[in-house]
Design a protein around this motif. Structure first.
Motif, PDB file in Angstrom:
ATOM      1  N   PHE A  21      -3.753  -3.961  14.879  1.00  0.00           N
ATOM      2  CA  PHE A  21      -4.045  -2.978  13.663  1.00  0.00           C
ATOM      3  C   PHE A  21      -2.846  -1.880  13.592  1.00  0.00           C
ATOM      4  O   PHE A  21      -2.065  -1.520  14.459  1.00  0.00           O
ATOM      5  N   GLU A  22      -2.503  -1.497  12.182  1.00  0.00           N
ATOM      6  CA  GLU A  22      -1.405  -0.860  11.977  1.00  0.00           C
ATOM      7  C   GLU A  22      -2.170   0.355  10.994  1.00  0.00           C
ATOM      8  O   GLU A  22      -2.903   0.093  10.269  1.00  0.00           O
ATOM      9  N   ALA A  23      -1.475   1.512  11.352  1.00  0.00           N
ATOM     10  CA  ALA A  23      -1.866   2.522  10.338  1.00  0.00           C
ATOM     11  C   ALA A  23      -0.719   3.446  10.216  1.00  0.00           C
ATOM     12  O   ALA A  23       0.154   3.816  11.156  1.00  0.00           O
ATOM     13  N   TYR A  24      -0.332   3.956   8.942  1.00  0.00           N
ATOM     14  CA  TYR A  24       0.882   4.559   8.692  1.00  0.00           C
ATOM     15  C   TYR A  24       0.831   5.543   7.436  1.00  0.00           C
ATOM     16  O   TYR A  24      -0.322   5.360   6.760  1.00  0.00           O
ATOM     17  N   LEU A  25       1.772   6.286   7.011  1.00  0.00           N
ATOM     18  CA  LEU A  25       1.789   7.125   6.070  1.00  0.00           C
ATOM     19  C   LEU A  25       3.139   6.524   5.295  1.00  0.00           C
ATOM     20  O   LEU A  25       3.995   5.995   5.776  1.00  0.00           O
ATOM     21  N   SER A  26       2.698   6.489   3.878  1.00  0.00           N
ATOM     22  CA  SER A  26       3.733   5.800   3.141  1.00  0.00           C
ATOM     23  C   SER A  26       4.461   6.674   1.971  1.00  0.00           C
ATOM     24  O   SER A  26       3.650   7.392   1.426  1.00  0.00           O
ATOM     25  N   GLY A  27       5.748   6.699   1.705  1.00  0.00           N
ATOM     26  CA  GLY A  27       6.221   7.106   0.536  1.00  0.00           C
ATOM     27  C   GLY A  27       7.244   6.305  -0.230  1.00  0.00           C
ATOM     28  O   GLY A  27       8.107   5.319   0.478  1.00  0.00           O
ATOM     29  N   LYS A  28       7.242   6.451  -1.341  1.00  0.00           N
ATOM     30  CA  LYS A  28       8.285   5.521  -2.278  1.00  0.00           C
ATOM     31  C   LYS A  28       8.880   6.760  -3.463  1.00  0.00           C
ATOM     32  O   LYS A  28       8.180   7.579  -3.783  1.00  0.00           O
ATOM     33  N   LEU A  29      10.009   6.204  -3.573  1.00  0.00           N
ATOM     34  CA  LEU A  29      10.882   6.737  -4.523  1.00  0.00           C
ATOM     35  C   LEU A  29      11.742   6.109  -5.316  1.00  0.00           C
ATOM     36  O   LEU A  29      12.293   5.012  -4.769  1.00  0.00           O
ATOM     37  N   GLY A  30      11.742   6.105  -6.602  1.00  0.00           N
ATOM     38  CA  GLY A  30      12.236   5.079  -7.532  1.00  0.00           C
ATOM     39  C   GLY A  30      12.190   5.409  -8.888  1.00  0.00           C
ATOM     40  O   GLY A  30      11.992   6.611  -9.144  1.00  0.00           O
ATOM     41  N   LEU A  31      12.303   4.464  -9.675  1.00  0.00           N
ATOM     42  CA  LEU A  31      12.520   4.705 -11.164  1.00  0.00           C
ATOM     43  C   LEU A  31      11.253   3.853 -11.944  1.00  0.00           C
ATOM     44  O   LEU A  31      11.003   2.888 -11.204  1.00  0.00           O
ATOM     45  N   TYR A  33       7.552   9.415  -8.066  1.00  0.00           N
ATOM     46  CA  TYR A  33       7.455   9.059  -6.352  1.00  0.00           C
ATOM     47  C   TYR A  33       5.951   8.987  -6.140  1.00  0.00           C
ATOM     48  O   TYR A  33       5.029   9.299  -6.865  1.00  0.00           O
ATOM     49  N   TYR A  34       5.834   8.466  -4.672  1.00  0.00           N
ATOM     50  CA  TYR A  34       4.405   8.035  -4.397  1.00  0.00           C
ATOM     51  C   TYR A  34       4.438   8.476  -2.871  1.00  0.00           C
ATOM     52  O   TYR A  34       5.100   8.546  -2.165  1.00  0.00           O
ATOM     53  N   LEU A  35       3.121   8.937  -2.724  1.00  0.00           N
ATOM     54  CA  LEU A  35       2.675   9.511  -1.237  1.00  0.00           C
ATOM     55  C   LEU A  35       1.335   8.953  -1.150  1.00  0.00           C
ATOM     56  O   LEU A  35       0.391   9.025  -1.925  1.00  0.00           O
ATOM     57  N   GLY A  36       1.084   8.463   0.332  1.00  0.00           N
ATOM     58  CA  GLY A  36      -0.250   7.783   0.389  1.00  0.00           C
ATOM     59  C   GLY A  36      -0.086   7.496   1.960  1.00  0.00           C
ATOM     60  O   GLY A  36       0.584   7.817   2.665  1.00  0.00           O
ATOM     61  N   THR A  37      -1.411   6.682   2.039  1.00  0.00           N
ATOM     62  CA  THR A  37      -1.438   6.064   3.657  1.00  0.00           C
ATOM     63  C   THR A  37      -2.035   4.721   3.422  1.00  0.00           C
ATOM     64  O   THR A  37      -2.532   4.150   2.471  1.00  0.00           O
ATOM     65  N   GLY A  38      -1.873   3.866   4.577  1.00  0.00           N
ATOM     66  CA  GLY A  38      -2.273   2.668   4.893  1.00  0.00           C
ATOM     67  C   GLY A  38      -2.753   2.016   5.972  1.00  0.00           C
ATOM     68  O   GLY A  38      -2.422   2.906   7.103  1.00  0.00           O
ATOM     69  N   VAL A  39      -3.500   1.257   5.892  1.00  0.00           N
ATOM     70  CA  VAL A  39      -3.827   0.274   7.041  1.00  0.00           C
ATOM     71  C   VAL A  39      -3.747  -1.062   7.151  1.00  0.00           C
ATOM     72  O   VAL A  39      -3.805  -1.718   5.788  1.00  0.00           O
TER      73      VAL A  39
END
Length: 184
Positions: free
Chosen positions: A111-121, A138-144
């Motif tokens: 099992f993995e849990a994480y905070l996610s960020g993306k930056l782009g065009l 940009y994107y801010l989120g969380t994932g499992v």
């Protein structure tokens, strides 16, 4: 003479102990540098004649740099969300911060849990004048993620996609990703 012999024996024992410690430390398992290939998508659905979420497919290639950090590249193709758009393509960098190793100190968790960020065009394809434009986002989120086997898992991400400027309406867009993750 007796002191010199005793000193030599102690020195010899000390050197052997240091050499043994070095060999033991060399065999401590370092966290592996995994490569992740993630493919996800979500269908478009409408709520009260307003597109609540754009359908999209996404591909990510990430490398686990540290037991807490994963970084890589992402690209996604979105369906159009209004009468002026044929859709858009975004691409950029991804960073995922895995916080579960702070709580559970165990190797090879399924099992993995994480905070996610993306930056782009975003490459926005317009229908009214058959043109396209490029905007930052940009994107801010969380994932499992849950790994069914050692290398194959499923994952879920939820977050907010926020373009910097028009033509996308100001504000944020809820984004949901459900997909498959392959760990190499």
């Amino acid at each position: 003479m007796k002191k010199q012999t005793l000193f030599r024996i102690l020195l010899f024992i000390t050197l052997i102990l240091f050499q043994s410690e070095n060999e033991l430390n060399a065999q401590i398992k370092q966290p592996p540098a995994y490569w992740y290939i993630k493919a996800s998508g979500w269908p478009e659905y409408v709520d009260n004649n307003h597109v609540f979420h754009n359908g999209h497919i996404e591909l990510q290639v990430n490398k686990r740099l540290h037991k807490f950090l994963e970084a890589g590249l992402s690209t996604a193709l979105y369906s159009g969300y209004d009468d002026y758009s044929r859709g858009f393509l975004n691409f950029g960098a991804v960073g995922n911060w895995h916080f579960l190793p702070l709580i559970i100190d165990k190797e090879n968790l399924r099992f993995e849990a994480y905070l996610s960020g993306k930056l782009g065009l975003v490459n926005y394809f317009q229908t009214n004048n058959n043109s396209q434009s490029i905007w930052a986002r940009y994107y801010l989120g969380t994932g499992v993620a849950y790994y069914l086997t050692r290398h194959l898992g499923v994952y879920f991400e939820y977050g907010y996609d926020m373009p910097f400027t028009e033509p996308l309406k100001p504000g944020y867009y809820k984004e949901i990703n459900v997909g498959v993750s392959v760990k190499l």
